[in-house]
Design an enzyme around this catalytic site. Structure first.
Site, PDB file in Angstrom:
ATOM      1  N   SER A 172       0.823  -1.211   0.000  1.00 42.67           N
ATOM      2  CA  SER A 172       0.000   0.000   0.000  1.00 42.67           C
ATOM      3  C   SER A 172       0.856   1.260   0.000  1.00 42.67           C
ATOM      4  CB  SER A 172      -0.935  -0.005   1.205  1.00 42.67           C
ATOM      5  OG  SER A 172      -0.190  -0.103   2.383  1.00 42.67           O
ATOM      6  N   ARG A 178      -7.145  10.161  -8.868  1.00 45.62           N
ATOM      7  CA  ARG A 178      -7.668  10.389  -7.510  1.00 45.62           C
ATOM      8  C   ARG A 178      -6.502  10.657  -6.548  1.00 45.62           C
ATOM      9  NH1 ARG A 178      -6.778   8.039  -2.198  1.00 45.62           N
ATOM     10  NH2 ARG A 178      -8.656   8.315  -0.997  1.00 45.62           N
ATOM     11  N   THR A 204      -4.483   7.908   8.705  1.00 46.92           N
ATOM     12  CA  THR A 204      -4.578   6.819   7.742  1.00 46.92           C
ATOM     13  C   THR A 204      -6.040   6.429   7.616  1.00 46.92           C
ATOM     14  OG1 THR A 204      -3.824   4.588   7.171  1.00 46.92           O
ATOM     15  CG2 THR A 204      -4.086   5.062   9.518  1.00 46.92           C
TER      16      THR A 204
END
Ligand code: ASP
Length: 313
Positions: free
Chosen positions: A68, A198, A221
């Site tokens: 990620s 995005r 987060t």
């Protein structure tokens, strides 16, 4: 040694207390353990606090197994890995890149934006071109596992963030050095299979990260849209400047996010948000919308992973 003004709860008489530790790092998620260690070693071998934050986050960015952040991050719905990162110091210097392709270490590019340009934020192709001019290497960031997941995802092509299951996550790191200086950084590949272009909260100063050298620092987060809507990190630091402890300030920000959801009558069952915060005293706080948010702490006497308390249990 820096003097500080803060209190454990809202109070007309703030506690003034010097930070007496040798340094402190507070980082989101389990990967924070390794990154805190890299940051600690950097500080311990004479690096500055910013060097430590940068090295700590780079360690995560360069690990292809961390899916990620940086190299190995999950792609957008077009199969393109786009990265976001920012960094900020105790003086208000800040740098950021967003929607950047093909460079594995956006935290270092963000630092270069901060130190070598008159700007704070570079986006997309402009960020990438700047990075190449600065000598950063271009590389394919899509690892096999991410490509396979994307191809599986294409069968239904339904955008569905999953709370705590790490199809998104951000490394957010806050640091305090022995002189009482604060700094922070964060880096992410954003929400998996997002629309191309995005950008979430993570590279936005005030949303994903905020540092006020006289007060404290916060990073976020989770679902970036919700953090942006509430200017999350700034909200937490503002809470601390009004006298809240880092813990109480994180709780107030999560409650504000919950209130926004309730007001809009939106389904939030898949939404996770986590904040970590640190004040000039070295007090820490962490809070999440729902259970499952872990964060790592490193100072001269501890290396630990903690589970944040949460609003919804
Ligand atoms: N905050 C990140 C984003 O919205 C993702 C995450 O931390 O889970 O891009």
């Amino acid at each position: 040694m820096g003097l500080t003004v803060a209190s454990d709860a809202l109070s007309a008489t703030p506690i003034v207390r010097p930070y007496r530790g040798e340094g402190l790092f507070l980082t989101t998620w389990r990967f924070g353990l390794t990154s805190n260690e890299a940051a600690w070693q950097t500080l311990d071998s004479g690096g500055s606090l910013l060097d430590a934050i940068e090295q700590g986050i780079r360690t995560c960015e360069l690990d292809p197994a961390e899916r990620s952040v940086g190299l190995g991050g999950r792609p957008d719905r077009d199969g393109v890995v786009t990265l976001d990162a920012c960094i900020m110091d105790h003086l208000g210097n800040a740098g950021s890149v967003c929607a950047m392709e093909g460079i594995a270490t956006p935290i270092s590019v963000a630092r270069a934006v901060m130190e070598k340009t008159p700007h704070i934020m570079l986006a997309g192709d402009g960020a990438r071109r700047f990075a190449l001019e600065q000598g950063f290497a271009s590389q394919d960031l899509l690892v096999e596992d991410s490509q396979r997941e994307w191809q599986d995802w294409l069968k239904e092509a339904r955008y569905r963030p999953i709370a705590n299951i790490e199809n998104h996550d951000t490394i957010g790191m806050l640091g305090l050095d022995a002189d009482g200086r604060l700094a922070g950084g964060c880096s992410t590949s954003g929400m998996a299979f997002k629309m191309h272009g995005r950008v979430g909260d993570s590279p936005i100063i005030g949303a994903g990260l905020y540092v006020d050298g006289d007060v404290g620092a916060c990073t976020a987060t989770g679902h970036g849209e919700e953090v942006m809507r509430t200017v999350g990190a700034f909200r937490v630091v503002q809470g601390m400047s009004l006298g809240l402890s880092p813990q109480a300030a994180c709780e107030a920000a999560v409650e504000a996010i919950a209130a926004f959801f309730r007001r809009r009558a939106k389904d939030w069952s898949d939404t996770q948000i986590g904040f970590i915060a640190l004040n000039k005293n070295g007090d820490i706080g962490a809070y999440a919308l729902r259970s499952g948010f872990d964060y790592a702490v490193r100072d001269q006497s501890r290396t630990e992973l903690l589970r944040a308390e949460s609003l919804l249990g």
